[in-house]
Design a protein around this motif. Structure first.
Motif, short mmCIF file in Angstrom:
data_model
loop_
_atom_site.label_atom_id
_atom_site.label_comp_id
_atom_site.label_asym_id
_atom_site.label_seq_id
_atom_site.Cartn_x
_atom_site.Cartn_y
_atom_site.Cartn_z
N ALA A 43 -3.13 -9.69 0.19
CA ALA A 43 -2.60 -8.48 -0.45
C ALA A 43 -3.74 -7.69 -1.08
CB ALA A 43 -1.57 -8.86 -1.50
N CYS A 49 -6.51 -0.48 -3.67
CA CYS A 49 -5.62 0.66 -3.44
C CYS A 49 -6.19 1.94 -4.04
CB CYS A 49 -4.23 0.37 -4.00
SG CYS A 49 -3.32 -0.90 -3.08
N ARG A 79 -1.87 -2.78 7.34
CA ARG A 79 -1.00 -3.42 6.34
C ARG A 79 -1.47 -3.11 4.92
NH1 ARG A 79 -0.33 -7.28 10.40
NH2 ARG A 79 -2.16 -8.51 9.87
N ALA A 80 -2.78 -3.11 4.71
CA ALA A 80 -3.30 -2.78 3.39
C ALA A 80 -2.93 -1.36 3.00
CB ALA A 80 -4.81 -2.98 3.35
N THR A 82 -0.41 0.45 4.12
CA THR A 82 1.03 0.51 3.91
C THR A 82 1.41 -0.10 2.56
OG1 THR A 82 1.40 0.42 6.29
CG2 THR A 82 3.27 -0.12 4.90
N THR A 83 0.82 -1.25 2.24
CA THR A 83 1.09 -1.91 0.96
C THR A 83 0.70 -1.01 -0.20
OG1 THR A 83 0.76 -4.08 1.96
CG2 THR A 83 0.60 -3.96 -0.43
N CYS A 84 -0.38 -0.25 -0.04
CA CYS A 84 -0.84 0.66 -1.09
C CYS A 84 -0.06 1.99 -1.10
CB CYS A 84 -2.33 0.94 -0.92
SG CYS A 84 -3.39 -0.48 -1.20
#
Length: 91
Positions: A43, A49, A79-80, A82-84
């Protein structure tokens, strides 16, 4: 006459902004904090981010660079982002 000058200035501003970040604003070393997320899929941290958001205008430039492209074009990078809460760019 002044209105015409203002309109020209606004048009120029839009054109410059549409071209993306200036080269001197792009600092790929600021993304080092994201390496664990990009390489291993962990994560992303808050610092990652924050730096991704700051460098967002440079992503397409980085993706085309042979030194960084393999990382930024990886599924983990997506993915990073999108997660941010950052949209994956379409370059």
């Amino acid at each position: 006459m002044a209105a015409k000058a203002v309109a020209m200035l606004l048009t120029l501003t839009v054109i410059v902004t549409a071209r993306g970040a200036r080269a001197d604003d792009c600092k790929p070393d600021q993304l080092a904090v994201c390496l664990p997320a990009i390489v291993s899929g962990s994560a992303p941290t808050d610092a990652c981010c924050t730096n991704l958001r700051a460098q967002q205008g440079c992503f397409c430039q980085y993706a085309k660079d042979p030194n960084y492209g393999k990382y930024l074009n990886s599924p983990n990078a997506g993915r990073a982002l999108t997660t941010c809460g950052i949209a994956v760019p379409k370059c």
